[in-house]
Design a protein around this motif. Sequence first.
Motif: not given
Length: 183
Positions: A23-24, A29-30, A59-61, A108-110
């Motif tokens: 995921g990271l 890449r996105l 992807l994130w959630y 990455c979340h930020q």
Amino acid sequence: MINEYYDYIKSLHLIFVITWFAGLFYIVRLFVYHAEAKLKPQPEQDILVKQYQLMQYRLWYIITWPSAVLASIFAFLLLYINPGWLQMSWMHVKLFFVFLLYLYHLKCHQIFNQLQKDDVRHSSNFFRLWNEGATIILFAVVFLVILKNEFNWIYGVIGIILFSVLLMLGFKLYKRIREKNQS
């Protein structure tokens, strides 16, 4: 009783660590694609940005955050079963890298939150370099866990850094050749 489930817990921990890293790697890449989409003309830009925001969100959630949480839960269970690991110096170094991984994840979340608002603050090249952070952490942790030595992981990390430098040089060379052929 929990000891009899040790191999299952260890397997689940490893599976969720793998999906967390996947995921990271993919979210960044996105981010690259999102930054590049902002340079496209309209209406292509709007179409691509909306699609990347949706892909990032899912992807994130659906994968990355749940994998991080589950990997952590199973890690705590493993430490509960084997508290002696906390006395080993290689584990201290590993936990330091896990702490760095959490910081990387939160950064990455930020960035994810900024891009969800279509606030692009970094270039695609920045994101390509940013992606190497997770790779270095991955190499360090894998070498630490396999070798169980607080110093031998350094060789693996130095190797990935050198490999990354070679990849970046190759990328720059390819970009120059491509630009030269287009003109």
